[in-house]
Design an enzyme around this catalytic site. Structure first.
Site, PDB file in Angstrom:
ATOM      1  N   GLN A 100      -4.533  -5.350   6.973  1.00 40.84           N
ATOM      2  CA  GLN A 100      -5.435  -6.312   6.333  1.00 40.84           C
ATOM      3  C   GLN A 100      -5.336  -7.712   6.939  1.00 40.84           C
ATOM      4  OE1 GLN A 100      -7.688  -5.332   4.271  1.00 40.84           O
ATOM      5  NE2 GLN A 100      -6.933  -3.294   3.769  1.00 40.84           N
ATOM      6  N   ASP A 111       2.986  -4.462   8.263  1.00 38.15           N
ATOM      7  CA  ASP A 111       1.739  -3.724   8.075  1.00 38.15           C
ATOM      8  C   ASP A 111       0.598  -4.728   8.212  1.00 38.15           C
ATOM      9  OD1 ASP A 111      -0.574  -2.597   7.059  1.00 38.15           O
ATOM     10  OD2 ASP A 111       0.336  -1.850   5.218  1.00 38.15           O
ATOM     11  N   HIS A 145       0.863  -1.179   0.000  1.00 43.41           N
ATOM     12  CA  HIS A 145       0.000   0.000   0.000  1.00 43.41           C
ATOM     13  C   HIS A 145       0.897   1.226   0.000  1.00 43.41           C
ATOM     14  CE1 HIS A 145      -2.852   2.959   1.676  1.00 43.41           C
ATOM     15  NE2 HIS A 145      -3.837   2.150   1.332  1.00 43.41           N
ATOM     16  N   LYS A 186     -10.830  -0.872  10.294  1.00 46.15           N
ATOM     17  CA  LYS A 186     -10.935  -2.044   9.422  1.00 46.15           C
ATOM     18  C   LYS A 186     -11.320  -3.300  10.209  1.00 46.15           C
ATOM     19  CE  LYS A 186      -7.438  -0.251   6.204  1.00 46.15           C
ATOM     20  NZ  LYS A 186      -8.306   0.130   5.074  1.00 46.15           N
ATOM     21  N   CYS A 209      -4.703   2.462  -3.791  1.00 44.21           N
ATOM     22  CA  CYS A 209      -3.472   2.980  -3.174  1.00 44.21           C
ATOM     23  C   CYS A 209      -2.325   1.973  -3.306  1.00 44.21           C
ATOM     24  CB  CYS A 209      -3.689   3.333  -1.708  1.00 44.21           C
ATOM     25  SG  CYS A 209      -4.834   4.695  -1.467  1.00 44.21           S
TER      26      CYS A 209
END
Length: 403
Positions: free
Chosen positions: A200, A197, A120, A223, A362
């Site tokens: 997700q 990261d 991202h 999220k 993104c």
């Protein structure tokens, strides 16, 4: 189970353009259950006061809820201690914090950070900013046609100047679950710390930072059924102690004079200003909600939806092109249909009540890798159903016939 869960999300009962809402944009943000909304409203009504240092009753109560939320996060990711849990505005701020503070403490001109081709923008641009400021070098692990990380390239890319590897746990476009434990092992053998990261991944399956042995881990509340504007950076104490503050102001100091300022220890050192203590409470309640459902149950349900969606698309939609077909993937299906522009497909699906995301997500370098401008992306949460995927499939067929 799904009916009971859906009842906790009143927005899922509404209509869009006279059609029942089919919400399949969960990788961008999830809807919020009543338990989260009720908890935040209750705190605003009854316990609203600035946290820390206040001696009065409301401040003490608010501080207790805020620090209880930190402990809830610690347990959720299995961190060793709450001092390793920093509240941020989200994954983006968490990565920017590490990029700024880690580079200030440990990197000089010519030193290297390794990322991947599927990142991202939030895990690309902060490092590019540091490249412009300090002359650090960004190196990129490539991705194969199926959307899998070419992990064998990593060991060859590491040099004596490599200072950090920063990698998405799960791609927000491909859905690929990266073998981050293997990446961490390869990097640690060479003394290189690793930033993950987790924007997700944290919403979709159990995270154990001690088992992963990552040095930093970031994720966002919005999220994972929590409020917007709140997120978490986990960092090993050995790094956080040595990194300088990211921002200056109230809360993060021990003593200020015009001659010298001394700083608090982590996590407060990295939490300048009044925190969003209502949102931290909301995040804790979102975590409680997820744990009550069961992280394995969430993972299994969403994987079943993903496999069902991909199978039906391949079998029934002419001209379908799936972007991201790794064996180990979760909760995201990105696709194109013939020559139909993603924006056209998304706009017409919206008129059928179906909310999907379109564009480059993104992740423009990844789009360039596949020689496309963008995709249509359906992404799933615990409240989604196979019936909703059936509606999506029929919607795609209807739009395709129009072209």
């Amino acid at each position: 189970m799904n009916t009971e869960i859906r009842q906790q999300f009143p927005i899922l009962q509404r209509e869009v353009y006279g059609k029942p809402l089919v919400y399949l944009d969960n990788a961008a943000t999830t809807q919020k259950p009543l338990c989260v909304l009720d908890a935040m409203r209750e705190e605003y009504l009854n316990v609203n006061a600035n946290v820390h240092r206040g001696v009065h009753y409301l401040s003490q109560q608010a501080t207790e809820l805020h620090e209880q939320a930190r402990e809830t996060v610690r347990r959720f990711i299995n961190a060793t201690k709450t001092e390793e849990v920093i509240f941020t505005r989200g994954t983006t701020e968490a990565i920017n914090l590490v990029a700024s503070s880690f580079c200030d403490a440990f990197m000089r001109e010519g030193d290297e950070v390794i990322v991947s081709e599927m990142e991202h923008h939030s895990n690309i641009v902060p490092w590019q900013l540091q490249a412009n400021k300090k002359g650090i070098v960004l190196k990129v692990i490539p991705v194969d046609d199926e959307g899998q990380l070419l992990i064998d390239d990593l060991a060859k890319m590491i040099t004596p100047k490599t200072r950090l590897v920063s990698l998405a746990h799960v791609s927000n476009v491909l859905g690929t679950i990266n073998p981050v434990k293997d990446v961490i092992s390869i990097a640690h053998e060479r003394g290189i710390p690793v930033m993950i990261d987790g924007a997700q991944s944290a919403p979709h399956f159990a995270i154990d930072v001690r088992d992963l042995d990552c040095d930093f881990y970031a994720f966002s509340g919005h999220k994972m059924y929590g409020p917007t504007g709140i997120g978490v950076l986990y960092g090993k104490e050995q790094w956080l102690d040595r990194m300088p503050p990211y921002q200056g102001g109230g809360e993060m100091i021990q003593n200020v004079s015009f001659k010298k300022t001394t700083f608090e220890r982590p996590p407060l050192k990295f939490e300048a200003g009044t925190p969003d203590y209502i949102a931290t409470h909301g995040l804790a309640k979102a975590i409680d909600f997820m744990l009550s459902v069961g992280m394995d149950n969430i993972h299994n349900h969403e994987r079943e939806l993903t496999e069902y969606c991909m199978r039906r698309m391949k079998e029934e939609i002419d001209g379908i092109r799936l972007i991201g077909t790794a064996h180990n993937k979760d909760a995201v299906v990105s696709f194109l249909v013939g020559d139909i522009h993603p924006l056209d497909m998304g706009t017409l699906l919206d008129r059928l009540g179906i909310a999907v995301r379109t564009g480059h997500h993104c992740a423009q370098p990844l789009m360039e890798r596949y020689d496309i401008l963008g995709t249509i992306r359906a992404s799933f949460a615990v409240y989604n159903t196979k019936e909703e995927i059936d509606i999506l499939i029929e919607g795609i067929k209807k739009v395709s016939r129009m072209f």
